[in-house]
Motif scaffolding. Structure first.
Motif, PDB file in Angstrom:
ATOM      1  N   THR A  37     -18.955  -0.084  10.966  1.00  0.00           N
ATOM      2  CA  THR A  37     -18.729   0.723  12.166  1.00  0.00           C
ATOM      3  C   THR A  37     -18.634   2.208  11.832  1.00  0.00           C
ATOM      4  OG1 THR A  37     -16.388   0.293  11.887  1.00  0.00           O
ATOM      5  CG2 THR A  37     -17.528  -1.003  13.567  1.00  0.00           C
ATOM      6  N   ARG A  83      -3.610  -0.382   7.400  1.00  0.00           N
ATOM      7  CA  ARG A  83      -3.250   0.415   6.215  1.00  0.00           C
ATOM      8  C   ARG A  83      -2.166  -0.261   5.390  1.00  0.00           C
ATOM      9  NH1 ARG A  83      -6.995   1.551   8.710  1.00  0.00           N
ATOM     10  NH2 ARG A  83      -7.743   3.628   9.270  1.00  0.00           N
ATOM     11  N   ARG A 141       0.843  -1.184   0.000  1.00  0.00           N
ATOM     12  CA  ARG A 141       0.000   0.000   0.000  1.00  0.00           C
ATOM     13  C   ARG A 141       0.871   1.224   0.000  1.00  0.00           C
ATOM     14  NH1 ARG A 141      -3.991  -0.453  -1.965  1.00  0.00           N
ATOM     15  NH2 ARG A 141      -4.926   1.303  -0.908  1.00  0.00           N
ATOM     16  N   VAL A 197     -15.056  -7.530  10.258  1.00  0.00           N
ATOM     17  CA  VAL A 197     -13.870  -7.151   9.487  1.00  0.00           C
ATOM     18  C   VAL A 197     -12.979  -6.377  10.441  1.00  0.00           C
ATOM     19  CG1 VAL A 197     -12.976  -5.883   7.506  1.00  0.00           C
ATOM     20  CG2 VAL A 197     -15.207  -7.020   7.367  1.00  0.00           C
ATOM     21  N   ARG A 254      -8.770  -4.718   2.319  1.00  0.00           N
ATOM     22  CA  ARG A 254      -9.061  -4.774   0.885  1.00  0.00           C
ATOM     23  C   ARG A 254      -8.876  -6.190   0.352  1.00  0.00           C
ATOM     24  NH1 ARG A 254      -9.187  -1.210  -3.284  1.00  0.00           N
ATOM     25  NH2 ARG A 254      -8.619   0.526  -1.940  1.00  0.00           N
TER      26      ARG A 254
HETATM   27  C1  LIG Z   1     -11.288  -0.568   9.370  1.00  0.00           C
HETATM   28  C2  LIG Z   1     -10.125  -1.554   9.288  1.00  0.00           C
HETATM   29  C3  LIG Z   1     -10.694  -2.963   9.143  1.00  0.00           C
HETATM   30  C4  LIG Z   1      -9.287  -1.209   8.051  1.00  0.00           C
HETATM   31  O1  LIG Z   1      -8.341  -2.224   7.791  1.00  0.00           O
HETATM   32  P1  LIG Z   1      -6.984  -1.935   6.956  1.00  0.00           P
HETATM   33  O2  LIG Z   1      -6.373  -3.247   6.639  1.00  0.00           O
HETATM   34  O3  LIG Z   1      -6.176  -0.942   7.664  1.00  0.00           O
HETATM   35  O4  LIG Z   1      -7.576  -1.292   5.624  1.00  0.00           O
HETATM   36  P2  LIG Z   1      -6.838  -1.251   4.198  1.00  0.00           P
HETATM   37  O5  LIG Z   1      -5.382  -1.016   4.404  1.00  0.00           O
HETATM   38  O6  LIG Z   1      -7.208  -2.446   3.409  1.00  0.00           O
HETATM   39  O7  LIG Z   1      -7.497   0.051   3.593  1.00  0.00           O
HETATM   40  C5  LIG Z   1      -8.203   0.045   2.391  1.00  0.00           C
HETATM   41  C6  LIG Z   1      -8.718   1.430   2.157  1.00  0.00           C
HETATM   42  O8  LIG Z   1      -9.709   1.755   3.156  1.00  0.00           O
HETATM   43  C7  LIG Z   1      -9.342   2.980   3.795  1.00  0.00           C
HETATM   44  N1  LIG Z   1      -9.767   2.888   5.197  1.00  0.00           N
HETATM   45  C8  LIG Z   1      -9.330   2.003   6.100  1.00  0.00           C
HETATM   46  N2  LIG Z   1      -9.942   2.206   7.278  1.00  0.00           N
HETATM   47  C9  LIG Z   1     -10.773   3.254   7.113  1.00  0.00           C
HETATM   48  C10 LIG Z   1     -11.657   3.944   7.976  1.00  0.00           C
HETATM   49  N3  LIG Z   1     -11.813   3.581   9.268  1.00  0.00           N
HETATM   50  N4  LIG Z   1     -12.361   4.986   7.457  1.00  0.00           N
HETATM   51  C11 LIG Z   1     -12.213   5.342   6.167  1.00  0.00           C
HETATM   52  N5  LIG Z   1     -11.355   4.721   5.302  1.00  0.00           N
HETATM   53  C12 LIG Z   1     -10.668   3.688   5.778  1.00  0.00           C
HETATM   54  C13 LIG Z   1      -7.856   3.056   3.651  1.00  0.00           C
HETATM   55  O9  LIG Z   1      -7.417   4.392   3.787  1.00  0.00           O
HETATM   56  C14 LIG Z   1      -7.661   2.522   2.260  1.00  0.00           C
HETATM   57  O10 LIG Z   1      -8.015   3.542   1.333  1.00  0.00           O
HETATM   58  P3  LIG Z   1      -7.389   3.646  -0.127  1.00  0.00           P
HETATM   59  O11 LIG Z   1      -7.830   2.430  -0.859  1.00  0.00           O
HETATM   60  O12 LIG Z   1      -7.986   4.884  -0.659  1.00  0.00           O
HETATM   61  O13 LIG Z   1      -5.908   3.688   0.082  1.00  0.00           O
HETATM   62  C15 LIG Z   1      -9.210  -1.479  10.515  1.00  0.00           C
HETATM   63  O14 LIG Z   1      -8.764  -0.148  10.662  1.00  0.00           O
HETATM   64  C16 LIG Z   1      -9.889  -1.916  11.808  1.00  0.00           C
HETATM   65  O15 LIG Z   1      -9.790  -3.061  12.192  1.00  0.00           O
HETATM   66  N6  LIG Z   1     -10.568  -0.976  12.491  1.00  0.00           N
HETATM   67  C17 LIG Z   1     -11.305  -1.285  13.739  1.00  0.00           C
HETATM   68  C18 LIG Z   1     -12.447  -2.247  13.483  1.00  0.00           C
HETATM   69  C19 LIG Z   1     -13.443  -1.734  12.448  1.00  0.00           C
HETATM   70  O16 LIG Z   1     -13.874  -0.596  12.505  1.00  0.00           O
HETATM   71  N7  LIG Z   1     -13.791  -2.610  11.492  1.00  0.00           N
HETATM   72  C20 LIG Z   1     -14.765  -2.305  10.473  1.00  0.00           C
HETATM   73  C21 LIG Z   1     -15.896  -3.205  10.748  1.00  0.00           C
HETATM   74  S1  LIG Z   1     -17.278  -2.852   9.748  1.00  0.00           S
END
Ligand SMILES: CC(C)(COP(=O)(O)OP(=O)(O)OC[C@H]1O[C@@H](n2cnc3c(N)ncnc32)[C@H](O)[C@@H]1OP(=O)(O)O)[C@@H](O)C(=O)NCCC(=O)NCCS
Length: 438
Positions: free
Chosen positions: A133, A104, A11, A96, A109
């Motif tokens: 969430t 990140r 990424r 998720v 993804r």
């Molecule tokens: C939300 C979460 C799952 C993201 O996982 P991650 O592996 O860091 O996400 P990725 O690296 O695959 O990110 C993919 C894209 O989503 C975006 N993204 C990730 N988390 C985000 C958030 N909370 N809000 C907005 N965008 C987000 C990233 O910036 C990235 O954007 P891009 O494609 O434009 O670069 C992680 O931060 C997490 O576990 N958070 C707490 C639990 C939660 O809220 N889960 C969601 C359940 S519905």
């Protein structure tokens, strides 16, 4: 079995995304450590783990591992959801989560890409749904806001029903109801399983977004973990029954003690209300609003067109606040668009962009007749509307409006008249609503 070397793509701005492996989940317990870290150190209690673990479908669920240990999770569910026209199989996604040190780097993804690709290749459920969430996460992955909910808070001074709404049952409720033929019982929720299940089943096809519940999903619906009561009492069930004793409506709710100037103002919070008929529905709400000791009666999530808002004489005081609720996505565009029926005849060519599921990209002709049944196939004809997978997701359950999305610049009308026809066809009344978390 680990897929060795199946690494997440690097990424931009993220750390090195090498060394991750992906596999199907083995058991619910291995989600625990990741969820605990991802949600800030709140481990699930054994009781809650038992409830959500009973719903777990390991073969549909994925983990990413680093150094052999799970660091990211995605739970998949086989669900049956009411769509416009009737029940259909849909895939659910939940839990998720990515442990903080691994964020990140594209793990979410990659988990979503794998889950969607598997559903496509197996020609499994045509639609996938999830609760998010945060509202900003899933649009980039082609999930559209498919249902909204309103939060309502009825203060003591605004409990009255509109005079026109004071139907027999509603009017009689205040006078202890026997004359209206409806009687009230209040029991701990776990003692009302069969009434809840029967009434919920009878209401299943009232709205798109409703999920069929087997015994395990019903246990989730009436779950009453002490840790999540936040000072309130146990979950109660108010059951309204007809003359022969048949249950016709129920509410799940709690009371949290509160006093103002020595007067009781208990906070009554409603989890769900279902009824077989309008009289029972009004009666249950009338009874909730008339509960002794209660101050404000609130519900965190009601349908945007909840009849309650038309029953109340002063809906303004209930301060309905609209929220995003369910997000939906087409796994396969043609199968998703033909899994539902349409409210008006339509013949429209959609030009769809879909980066995550490229098999959906291109031009599709959607036709629906007067009976609501639809066909959808690839076409070389000129496009009438241009949109992305996210907008398709938003209109799948009949809640999102192509016309509104066009005014926001998210749908482009390429043939005059196509937008109006598509909006009339996709719209569903009543509005979609999903009462279940997953
Ligand atoms: C939300 C979460 C799952 C993201 O996982 P991650 O592996 O860091 O996400 P990725 O690296 O695959 O990110 C993919 C894209 O989503 C975006 N993204 C990730 N988390 C985000 C958030 N909370 N809000 C907005 N965008 C987000 C990233 O910036 C990235 O954007 P891009 O494609 O434009 O670069 C992680 O931060 C997490 O576990 N958070 C707490 C639990 C939660 O809220 N889960 C969601 C359940 S519905």
């Amino acid at each position: 079995m680990e897929e060795v070397g199946a690494t997440a793509p690097a990424r931009p701005g993220g750390g090195p995304a090498t060394g991750y492996t992906f596999r199907a989940a083995a058991e619910w317990a291995e989600f625990g450590a990741v969820l605990d870290l991802a949600y800030g150190g709140h481990p699930h209690s054994p009781a809650h783990s038992a409830v959500v673990g009973a719903l777990f479908e390991p073969k549909r669920s994925l983990v990413a591992c680093h150094g052999g240990r799970p660091c990211a999770t995605l739970a998949g569910y086989a669900l049956e959801m009411t769509l416009p026209g009737g029940p259909a199989p849909v895939a659910g996604i939940g839990y998720v989560a990515v442990a903080p040190p691994h964020r990140r780097r594209g793990l979410m993804r990659e988990l979503l890409r794998r889950a969607l690709t598997a559903l496509h290749e197996e020609r499994a459920e045509p639609v996938v749904v999830l609760h998010s969430t945060e509202p900003g996460i899933y649009g980039r992955f082609g999930f559209g806001l498919a249902s909204r909910a309103v939060e309502v808070s009825v203060p003591p001074e605004a409990r009255a029903f509109a005079p026109e709404a004071e139907g027999e049952a509603a009017a009689e409720a205040g006078r202890k109801v026997e004359a209206a033929g409806l009687t009230l019982d209040v029991v701990p929720a776990e003692e009302a399983h069969s009434a809840i299940a029967d009434i919920y089943r009878a209401c299943l096809h009232q709205r798109p977004g409703m999920l069929r519940r087997d015994a395990a999903w019903q246990r989730r619906a009436v779950e009453d973990e002490p840790a999540s009561r936040h000072g309130a009492g146990r979950l109660l069930c108010m059951v309204a029954s007809g003359p022969g004793g048949a249950a016709r409506g129920y509410a799940l709710y709690r009371l949290r003690p509160a006093w103002e100037r020595s007067r009781p103002r208990y906070a009554l919070s409603v989890r769900e209300v279902f009824a077989r008929d309008p009289a029972a529905y009004a009666f249950v709400w009338r009874s909730l609003l008339d509960t002794d000791l209660a101050g404000t009666v609130s519900a965190a999530a009601r349908p945007v067109d909840d009849p309650l808002l038309a029953l109340l004489d002063d809906p303004r005081s209930a301060a309905p606040t609209v929220r995003d609720q369910l997000y939906a996505r087409a796994v396969d565009l043609d199968r998703a668009l033909t899994a539902r029926t349409y409210s008006a005849p339509v013949d429209v060519v959609l030009e769809v962009r879909d980066a995550l599921c490229p098999w959906n990209a291109g031009r599709w002709r959607l036709t629906a007749g007067a009976d609501g049944g639809a066909e959808c196939a690839r076409t070389g004809a000129a496009a009438d509307l241009a949109l992305t997978a996210r907008e398709v997701g938003a209109v799948l359950l009949g809640g999102g409006s192509p016309a509104q999305l066009a005014l926001a610049g998210r749908v482009t009308e390429l043939r005059p008249g196509a937008l109006r026809a598509a909006s009339a066809a996709f719209h569903h009344d009543p509005a979609p609503f999903c009462p279940m978390s997953f």
